[in-house]
Scaffold this active site. Structure first.
Site, PDB file in Angstrom:
ATOM      1  N   HIS A 116       0.532 -11.971   0.945  1.00  0.00           N
ATOM      2  CA  HIS A 116      -0.359 -11.016   0.283  1.00  0.00           C
ATOM      3  C   HIS A 116      -0.608 -11.377  -1.182  1.00  0.00           C
ATOM      4  CE1 HIS A 116      -1.329  -6.430  -0.281  1.00  0.00           C
ATOM      5  NE2 HIS A 116      -2.372  -7.210  -0.495  1.00  0.00           N
ATOM      6  N   TYR A 121       0.838  -1.197   0.000  1.00  0.00           N
ATOM      7  CA  TYR A 121       0.000   0.000   0.000  1.00  0.00           C
ATOM      8  C   TYR A 121       0.878   1.255   0.000  1.00  0.00           C
ATOM      9  CZ  TYR A 121      -3.480  -3.451   1.493  1.00  0.00           C
ATOM     10  OH  TYR A 121      -4.287  -4.566   1.597  1.00  0.00           O
TER      11      TYR A 121
END
Length: 314
Positions: A121, A57
């Site tokens: 992830h 992110y």
């Protein structure tokens, strides 16, 4: 204050609504840094004291800003989760060596000595057998050192959870866009996950703005039919004096089998509004009407990552 639910067999309890820090990494829009930093204490004050982030992110920006926002906040007053393996749109590295490096870098960025949850992830983008054979064993070593309390995987297709859990145990799993007003496929997986003793975390009740009145981000994969049907549902809510985002959030937190629902904003007032919505009663009549409108696109999903790692088309 937000109700809490137990997370599988971890011994942790999480608030039904948790703070997603992807917004601090400007994943949806350019943010005002002071406003973004203020969103974190707003979440904590609202009872959203599990924070989810990732080095992906903002390519590290989210973790760095969290480190600033959490400075001076007692470590035992919040729970923290981050991820590893995905570092940009196309850069994935789930090697054992990178696991060790990634854990240490995330701890340094956020100024903490451990994270409560570490997830692999978006594993659908790689050969998932590597996750079983190399990544998770390396992550268990970090767990033994106390740097990581609990481990798991996150991603989009439902298929990947069974692929991993049929071969090796996990503490937790996280899925997104799959337990919403529009798509409840994650709910269908609950009996299997409970049988495996896994903590179940949900994310993205708004399906990346699809179930809101905000414009979709340019990367959204919704088809014209999906966009138009969701717009009709939003207009119906508006005609009834409500907001589809409110109904979407309430629906996603209402299922007691989902320990928590992760969502985030870099706007403090929006975070506080979501926390209020989460404890208000849901309009059951409006829910039934909206589900009827959305029925033509129920459980619509898109392909993410490698085709072979995705679910069979409807």
């Amino acid at each position: 204050m937000l109700p809490r639910r137990p997370l599988g067999n971890t011994g942790l309890s999480l608030p039904i609504l948790s703070f997603g820090a992807s917004s601090l990494g400007q994943e949806f829009r350019k943010v005002d840094i002071n406003e973004a930093l203020a969103a974190v204490p707003a979440a904590l004050e609202s009872g959203m004291n599990f924070i989810d982030t990732s080095p992906f992110y903002g390519r590290g920006m989210s973790e760095v800003l969290l480190g600033v926002a959490l400075r001076g906040v007692p470590r035992d007053s919040y729970l923290l989760g981050t991820k590893l393996g995905r570092y940009s749109g196309s850069h994935f590295d789930f090697s054992a060596r990178r696991v060790t490096e990634s854990v240490d870098i995330s701890l340094e960025r956020m100024g903490v000595d451990h994270v409560d949850i570490m997830l692999c992830h978006d594993i659908e983008f790689v050969n998932m057998q590597q996750i079983v054979d190399e990544t998770l064993p390396a992550l268990r070593k970090e767990q033994a050192k106390g740097k990581v309390k609990f481990i798991g995987v996150s991603g989009y297709p439902m298929k990947m959870f069974k692929f991993i859990l049929d071969q090796t145990p996990l503490d937790v799993v996280l899925s997104y866009n799959h337990y919403t007003l529009q798509n409840t496929m994650y709910g269908d997986l609950v009996p299997y996950l409970k049988q495996k003793g896994v903590g179940i975390m949900n994310a993205a009740p708004f399906s990346a703005r699809l179930l809101t009145n905000d414009p979709l981000p340019p990367w959204h994969k919704a088809t014209p039919l999906v966009r138009e049907t969701a717009r009709k549902a939003a207009e119906h809510c508006k005609s009834r004096g409500s907001d589809i985002a409110k109904l979407a959030l309430q629906f996603s937190v209402a299922n007691p089998e989902m320990t928590t629902c992760v969502t985030g904003s870099a706007r403090p007032e929006r975070v506080r509004e979501w926390a209020r919505w989460a404890v208000e009663p849901m309009d059951q009549q409006l829910l039934a009407e909206v589900q009827e409108i959305l029925n033509p696109i129920h459980n619509w999903f898109y392909v993410e990552g490698r085709p072979e790692n995705n679910d069979a088309p409807l």
